[in-house]
Design an enzyme around this catalytic site. Structure first.
Site, PDB file in Angstrom:
ATOM      1  N   ARG A  65      -8.447  -4.004 -12.988  1.00 55.90           N
ATOM      2  CA  ARG A  65      -7.193  -3.323 -12.676  1.00 55.90           C
ATOM      3  C   ARG A  65      -6.096  -4.260 -12.149  1.00 55.90           C
ATOM      4  NH1 ARG A  65      -7.036   0.358  -8.198  1.00 55.90           N
ATOM      5  NH2 ARG A  65      -9.208  -0.249  -8.071  1.00 55.90           N
ATOM      6  N   LYS A 171     -25.782   1.482 -16.714  1.00 57.00           N
ATOM      7  CA  LYS A 171     -26.269   2.757 -16.234  1.00 57.00           C
ATOM      8  C   LYS A 171     -25.332   3.258 -15.136  1.00 57.00           C
ATOM      9  CE  LYS A 171     -29.001   3.136 -12.769  1.00 57.00           C
ATOM     10  NZ  LYS A 171     -29.356   2.823 -11.413  1.00 57.00           N
ATOM     11  N   ASP A 200     -31.029  -0.899 -19.213  1.00 59.05           N
ATOM     12  CA  ASP A 200     -31.874  -0.539 -18.084  1.00 59.05           C
ATOM     13  C   ASP A 200     -32.416  -1.892 -17.642  1.00 59.05           C
ATOM     14  OD1 ASP A 200     -34.183  -0.082 -16.532  1.00 59.05           O
ATOM     15  OD2 ASP A 200     -34.280   1.957 -17.300  1.00 59.05           O
ATOM     16  N   HIS A 201     -31.871  -2.430 -16.544  1.00 58.46           N
ATOM     17  CA  HIS A 201     -32.153  -3.847 -16.276  1.00 58.46           C
ATOM     18  C   HIS A 201     -33.637  -4.118 -16.003  1.00 58.46           C
ATOM     19  CE1 HIS A 201     -31.970  -2.784 -11.978  1.00 58.46           C
ATOM     20  NE2 HIS A 201     -32.597  -3.921 -11.741  1.00 58.46           N
ATOM     21  N   LYS A 205     -36.753  -7.552 -16.952  1.00 53.71           N
ATOM     22  CA  LYS A 205     -37.565  -8.286 -15.975  1.00 53.71           C
ATOM     23  C   LYS A 205     -38.790  -8.868 -16.677  1.00 53.71           C
ATOM     24  CE  LYS A 205     -36.394  -5.427 -11.962  1.00 53.71           C
ATOM     25  NZ  LYS A 205     -35.971  -6.236 -10.835  1.00 53.71           N
ATOM     26  N   GLU A 239     -38.046   0.364  -1.613  1.00 57.64           N
ATOM     27  CA  GLU A 239     -37.048  -0.620  -1.179  1.00 57.64           C
ATOM     28  C   GLU A 239     -36.925  -0.538   0.327  1.00 57.64           C
ATOM     29  OE1 GLU A 239     -33.698  -1.209  -4.297  1.00 57.64           O
ATOM     30  OE2 GLU A 239     -33.902   0.937  -4.008  1.00 57.64           O
ATOM     31  N   ASP A 258     -31.130   7.749  -9.742  1.00 61.85           N
ATOM     32  CA  ASP A 258     -30.880   6.320  -9.586  1.00 61.85           C
ATOM     33  C   ASP A 258     -32.042   5.461 -10.085  1.00 61.85           C
ATOM     34  OD1 ASP A 258     -29.313   4.128  -8.654  1.00 61.85           O
ATOM     35  OD2 ASP A 258     -30.626   3.957  -6.912  1.00 61.85           O
ATOM     36  N   HIS A 263     -35.483   3.509 -14.654  1.00 68.53           N
ATOM     37  CA  HIS A 263     -36.449   2.417 -14.460  1.00 68.53           C
ATOM     38  C   HIS A 263     -37.909   2.906 -14.411  1.00 68.53           C
ATOM     39  CE1 HIS A 263     -32.757   0.525 -13.594  1.00 68.53           C
ATOM     40  NE2 HIS A 263     -32.739   0.673 -12.292  1.00 68.53           N
ATOM     41  N   LYS A 363     -35.528   4.546  -0.548  1.00 61.66           N
ATOM     42  CA  LYS A 363     -34.779   3.507   0.167  1.00 61.66           C
ATOM     43  C   LYS A 363     -35.303   3.485   1.598  1.00 61.66           C
ATOM     44  CE  LYS A 363     -31.322   2.857  -2.941  1.00 61.66           C
ATOM     45  NZ  LYS A 363     -31.338   1.629  -3.730  1.00 61.66           N
TER      46      LYS A 363
END
Ligand code: BG6
Length: 511
Positions: A65, A171, A200-201, A205, A239, A258, A263, A363
């Site tokens: 932006r 995502k 989808d990271h 991996k 996490e 999420d 994942h 989390k």
């Protein structure tokens, strides 16, 4: 157990993929000054440049932006790379990479932005005296995905005579089945599915890819890999971090959207899929879709017993006092967004009928760990005396994706001494000690695959919809019963209620 790394070229899983060339490409990142670009994409590009994995002709166009000069954007790129690269930047490599960076300012709904992008792209082509491949990376807030895709179509940027055009979409791909369908429709009106790379990271991996190598490059697991020998599968993505500065996004998403919708369902697919005929994008994705189709979405009646959610309350993390979710900045004090979710799913097919797949994520848990535990059935008869049998536990195969990547097999072994006493022991393979090299970041692999046009590690339209089909009924049910959620203490093992979704004979592994 120590493993000796075999030469890569002999691995049938990667041979072929690695040979596809990376053609000269101009990469356009929409959302070029955002968190993802700074933390992941720019450092990934630097590391690819460092390894000589970028095409000889590679250009980067950042679109965001704010008004700024090319030079200022280059300086920002450099700063991000210095801060977040997994290797210390080599000044020469960095300089060469930054020389090919341009910046285009503007909002994504402003038509002029696309004409300016087109001008820059044409300029690069002219200089190269050939049409260069174009890769558009949508690293923006999801509301802009349809806006940008449509605009690319309207400006004729979805095709390029003599070269390939591809688009990477970050995502979340929609926030429900309906949204995912409508986004797919918009995307596929402009692009062909072969041009679309939904990220989808997790699929990038190393350890997730190793799951396939582990299952399909070793003969010893296949005979056991079914309902006759496997009692349950537990997939955990825990996490220790909270939501950080992502309140705006997270409070609309929650743990199920999420992490589980994407994942964790991908991990489940890797555990449960049939061996593909070959490792081409479509064969692999066909097998994953079959797994997702074999999971019956939970009914309204099943949801309370097979899905649960909770929120972290205040507690401790890394020796510090930390606030609860409802006290986090930017979170409404009556939010009913879950920061922890656990599910029991059934894969109703010949191989898996009756084996529960337990998924949990949260989390602010005790530590960070992503693992898949495959628990085998107990032996049918224990020939030891009562006392000797006490330490006999079912075999478990634990595949740890992070932080200590590796595979561990729990066996029962005799404790040395005159009596027949059994105790669990572990046979371990650790990536770090067996390969002595640092794994590339997921985004490095994914960006090069997209430049190559290899979509094996990206989600297909029907796959993403099948994932939503599983999550939608749970999200709808939860939305109808917002109420205050059960709380768990930050830094703990998670909510006690998580065990209520399990069969009585099962319990969660410690985090
Ligand atoms: C992202 C989620 O997709 O994955 C984050 O949005 C989560 O909330 C992250 O922290 C986990 O990824 P990784 O690679 O750190 O396990």
């Amino acid at each position: 157990m120590s493993a000796v790394a075999a030469p890569q070229a002999e691995n049938p899983l990667v041979a072929g993929l690695e040979r596809l060339p990376v053609a000269a490409t101009t990469l356009v990142i929409f959302g070029a000054t955002g968190d993802l670009a700074r933390r992941k994409l720019l450092p990934a590009l630097y590391n690819l440049a460092h390894e000589g994995a970028l095409p000889e002709r590679f250009h980067l166009v950042g679109v965001a932006r704010r008004e700024k000069a090319h030079e200022d954007y280059r300086a920002e790129c450099e700063e991000a790379i210095r801060q977040f690269s997994r290797t210390t930047p080599d000044p020469e490599v960095l300089k060469r990479l930054l020389e090919h960076v341009r910046y285009v300012p503007g909002t994504f709904d402003d038509e002029h932005v696309y004409s300016k992008v087109a001008e820059v792209l044409d300029d690069f082509d002219e200089h190269a005296q050939e049409p260069l491949n174009r890769l558009f990376y949508l690293s923006t807030a999801p509301t802009f995905f349809p806006v940008i895709v449509k605009a690319l179509g309207e400006h004729g940027l979805c095709h390029h005579e003599g070269a390939e055009v591809r688009v990477i979409i970050e995502k979340p791909f929609g926030a429900s089945l309906e949204e995912a369908r409508s986004l797919n429709k918009i995307v596929l009106e402009v692009f062909d599915e072969t041009q679309v790379f939904r990220i989808d990271h997790y699929l990038g991996k190393e350890t997730v890819q190793n799951l396939l190598a582990f299952r399909f490059a070793n003969g010893m697991f296949e005979p056991l890999w079914n309902r006759n020998y496997i009692d349950q599968v537990q997939i955990t993505a825990a996490e220790d971090i909270g939501i950080g500065t992502r309140a705006g996004y997270y409070d609309h998403a929650g743990a199920l959207r999420d992490l589980i919708q994407n994942h964790m369902l991908q991990l489940l697919c890797h555990v449960a899929m049939e061996p593909p005929v070959s490792f081409t994008a479509d064969e692999v994705r066909n097998e994953k879709v079959k797994v997702l189709q074999a999971i019956d979405p939970l009914t309204e009646r099943e949801i309370p017993g097979m899905a649960m959610r909770a929120q972290y309350g205040p507690g401790h993390s890394g020796g510090d006092d930390v606030p609860g979710y409802l006290e986090e900045q930017g979170i409404p004090s009556d939010s009913s967004t879950e920061t922890y979710a656990a599910l029991r799913l059934q894969v109703d097919n010949w191989r898996w009928a009756g084996v529960p797949f337990y998924l949990r994520t949260g989390k602010r848990l005790a530590r960070q760990v992503t693992e898949i535990a495959v628990v085998l059935k107990p032996v049918p008869h224990l020939a030891f005396s009562d006392e000797g049998s006490l330490g006999v536990l079912p075999n478990q195969l634990i595949m740890t994706l992070q932080p200590n990547e590796g595979v561990s097999l729990r066996l029962g072994a005799k404790i040395p001494g005159t009596r027949m006493m059994i105790r669990p022991v572990h046979m371990e393979f650790l990536y770090g000690t067996s390969f002595l090299s640092q794994s590339p970041e997921a985004y490095e692999r994914l960006i090069t695959d997209a430049m190559r046009g290899d979509a094996t590690l990206f989600t297909r339209d029907d796959e993403v919809e099948a994932q939503w089909r599983i999550c939608d009924p749970i999200l709808n049910e939860w939305a109808q019963h917002p109420g205050p959620l059960p709380q768990y203490e930050a830094g703990s093992q998670g909510p006690a209620q998580a065990s209520e979704i399990m069969r009585p004979e099962h319990s969660w592994r410690a985090i």
